[in-house]
Design an enzyme around this catalytic site. Structure first.
Site, PDB file in Angstrom:
ATOM      1  N   CYS A   1      -3.122  -3.009 -37.198  1.00  0.00           N
ATOM      2  CA  CYS A   1      -4.438  -2.680 -37.739  1.00  0.00           C
ATOM      3  C   CYS A   1      -5.292  -3.948 -37.785  1.00  0.00           C
ATOM      4  CB  CYS A   1      -4.328  -2.059 -39.129  1.00  0.00           C
ATOM      5  SG  CYS A   1      -5.949  -1.613 -39.818  1.00  0.00           S
TER       6      CYS A   1
ATOM      7  N   CYS B   1      -7.371  -4.564 -41.026  1.00  0.00           N
ATOM      8  CA  CYS B   1      -6.536  -4.955 -42.167  1.00  0.00           C
ATOM      9  C   CYS B   1      -6.001  -6.373 -42.002  1.00  0.00           C
ATOM     10  CB  CYS B   1      -5.397  -3.954 -42.353  1.00  0.00           C
ATOM     11  SG  CYS B   1      -5.960  -2.302 -42.816  1.00  0.00           S
TER      12      CYS B   1
END
Length: 177
Positions: free
Chosen positions: A133, A136
């Site tokens: 991700c 993130c």
């Protein structure tokens, strides 16, 4: 590290490099503190969905880290299992309309860790790297640096996460034969 060493011995010859990397990342020179090293390893084993690797790491860490570190590692793995899917979707879809919508996903543990904020963010960064991700990873890396950790610690945490993930896969190589 008797439990982890027992698992390391099960890594097949095809993954010899992983066997060697596991030993060096867990016992070699690192910028990570003991808490950070074990927390990253445990969170990464959970993210890699390897119960026996998680159990070995938790067992071996019991004599060197506080139980709060393990709890934060578990929390990071659980929260990132949710967040990495959600935020990766928002990034991949590329529509502002989705980014404008509130997530409405509880993440209270990130604000109130059992051990400390910087380490919980580092554990979350490692799991986010495993899950791929981008949003993130960038957000946790920024927060980790703002809390006084170094780029060397970020690098060593992701290197350890990669090794733990590869270990989980390596332990399954001969399991299907």
């Amino acid at each position: 590290m008797p439990a982890t060493e027992a698992l390391r011995a099960l890594i097949p010859e095809a993954a010899k490099d992983i066997r060697l990397n596991l030993q060096s990342t867990l016992t070699g020179t690192s910028s990570l503190t003991t808490d950070q090293k074990w927390g990253v390893a445990i969170a990464s084993a959970i993210a890699a969905r390897s119960p026996r690797l998680r159990a070995a790491l938790v067992s071996d860490s019991a004599s060197v880290v506080d139980a709060k570190v393990v709890e934060d590692a578990k929390a990071a793995a659980a929260l990132m299992a949710m967040n990495n899917v959600y935020y990766r979707f928002r990034h991949m879809i590329g529509k502002q309309t989705y980014s404008d919508k509130p997530a409405r996903l509880r993440m209270n543990r990130l604000a109130a860790p059992a051990h400390n904020k910087a380490d919980l963010e580092l554990f979350s960064l490692a799991v986010s790297a495993i899950h791929g991700c981008e949003m993130c990873v960038q957000a946790h890396e920024k927060t980790v640096l703002e809390h006084g950790l170094s780029e060397d610690q970020v690098h060593d945490a992701v290197r350890l996460a990669a090794t733990i993930h590869a270990t989980a896969i390596s332990l399954e190589i001969d399991a299907t034969e």
